[in-house]
Design an enzyme around this catalytic site. Structure first.
Site, PDB file in Angstrom:
ATOM      1  CB  SER A 190      -0.952  -0.063   1.195  1.00 59.94           C
ATOM      2  OG  SER A 190      -2.040   0.808   1.059  1.00 59.94           O
ATOM      3  CG  ASP A 217      -3.984  -5.129  -3.084  1.00 60.50           C
ATOM      4  OD1 ASP A 217      -4.211  -5.545  -4.231  1.00 60.50           O
ATOM      5  OD2 ASP A 217      -4.891  -4.862  -2.283  1.00 60.50           O
ATOM      6  CG  HIS A 349      -5.644  -3.417   0.936  1.00 66.85           C
ATOM      7  ND1 HIS A 349      -4.918  -3.130  -0.196  1.00 66.85           N
ATOM      8  CD2 HIS A 349      -5.221  -2.521   1.876  1.00 66.85           C
ATOM      9  CE1 HIS A 349      -4.102  -2.104   0.032  1.00 66.85           C
ATOM     10  NE2 HIS A 349      -4.265  -1.729   1.284  1.00 66.85           N
TER      11      HIS A 349
END
Length: 383
Positions: A190, A217, A349
């Site tokens: 992230s 991701d 996620h």
């Protein structure tokens, strides 16, 4: 990025040089008292779609969600003084077992902590048979990283340039001798993906060997589209929890983290005991990371990520959760063979926590291809 986008759119070393290892006896409780907030837009894992009311009566902690110590996953837990950043950085480390080993340097996303990589670290060690070490750190304002001088500043600087400098400065302290430093594979989830991509050329200029960058991701375009929903997502999550067990259970039951074993080690690092002067009715544990206070930085964190990823002078890997869409820049780059794309099914996620075994396999395969490269075989991204 899948859960992130959908929910937003829906609503050479064997030890750290000169760094004494910290005795983690009894650290299980302190790790349990250290849990961080999470959401979903690339700034953190996804929360509940609406606020979850807290029961008026405190619940008895569920023993099946009891915290697990990080000592089961890393060989060392160390506080590293980084004067250039004014920080005392919390580092978790399992060194490679061989002199020519590689170290995966892992940077977490906003609202998380280094322990989001705990299960992956153990799996990487097993899959690589000790050839790969893993170093994960808590960035400023997260986990057990603190300021060297007290009191800490009223307004923490979460700008992307500062976060990148923190990572580079920390690596320079830990691996101060470039000649004997291991090869590094930079891994970022992230927000951490933005940090490691920007840190890569700086570390290369300072003579560190970087065998690759692995971004987990995060896709620039969709994250930027989702950011306007961030405040709603923050409003949707609980104010806090009455125990670490309750925090772990909430993360598992809401599928923020789909792997209970991982949640039991990572979640305690994202909460902290409520301050003594908290207003009446405040839960015993509150979120550690001040995510709402980082709002002014959100757009700058991710702007330019795709282009910087594609021009990194090393092997490039993008790992996404579920069936994903790439933005235009990444689609063109993929067709040109500029990076390796891997999609891991059945995860959210927090893919590093949901399926650490599969992620470790992908990372080690990527490392073997690009570090243990065979003569005549091009690295990923080489034209």
């Amino acid at each position: 990025m899948s859960d992130l986008y959908r929910s937003a759119m829906q609503a050479r070393i064997s030890k750290l040089p000169a760094l004494p290892a910290v005795d983690d006896e009894g650290d299980e409780e302190s790790e349990a008292a250290d849990s961080l907030g999470s959401l979903s837009t690339g700034v953190g894992p996804a929360p509940m779609p609406s606020r979850t009311p807290r029961s008026a009566r405190k619940r008895v902690p569920n023993a099946s969600f009891a915290p697990i110590s990080a000592s089961n996953f890393f060989e060392q837990a160390t506080q590293v003084s980084v004067p250039a950043s004014g920080l005392d950085v919390r580092v978790y480390y399992t060194p490679p077992k061989f002199a020519d080993g590689t170290v995966m340097v892992c940077h977490h996303g906003a609202g998380m902590s280094a322990l989001t990589f705990a299960c992956v670290a153990k799996e990487v060690t097993d899959v690589s048979k000790g050839e790969c070490g893993v170093l994960a750190l808590d960035c400023r304002g997260h986990g057990k990283t603190t300021h060297i001088t007290e009191p800490a500043p009223d307004q923490e600087d979460f700008s992307i340039d500062t976060l990148v400098s923190d990572l580079v400065n920390t690596i320079e302290v830990i691996f101060s001798d470039r000649a004997s430093a291991p090869t590094l594979l930079l891994v970022g989830h992230s927000l951490g993906g933005s940090v490691i991509v920007r840190a890569c050329p700086i570390l290369q200029e300072r003579q560190y060997r970087i065998t690759g960058v692995a971004v987990l991701d995060i896709v620039e375009e969709f994250t930027l589209e989702a950011l306007p929903m961030m405040h709603s997502l923050l409003d949707a999550r609980p104010e806090g929890f009455d125990s670490p067990e309750e925090a772990i259970e909430w993360h598992v039951q809401t599928h923020v983290i789909r792997n209970p074993a991982s949640a039991r080690v990572s979640v305690p690092a994202v909460i902290t005991p409520a301050p003594p002067d908290a207003r009446p009715g405040t839960p015993a544990y509150v979120w550690r990371a001040p995510l709402r206070a980082t709002a002014s930085y959100w757009t700058s964190w991710f702007t330019g990520l795709s282009s910087k990823f594609l021009i990194a002078r090393t092997a490039r890997l993008l790992i996404l959760a579920g069936t994903e869409r790439l933005d235009k820049e990444l689609m063109i780059g993929q067709m040109q063979g500029k990076f390796q794309l891997v999609v891991i099914p059945g995860v959210g996620h927090m893919l590093q926590e949901d399926d650490p075994t599969r992620l470790a396999e992908v990372l080690v395969q990527f490392w073997r291809r690009n570090e243990r490269v065979i003569v005549g075989v091009k690295k990923v991204g080489e034209l």
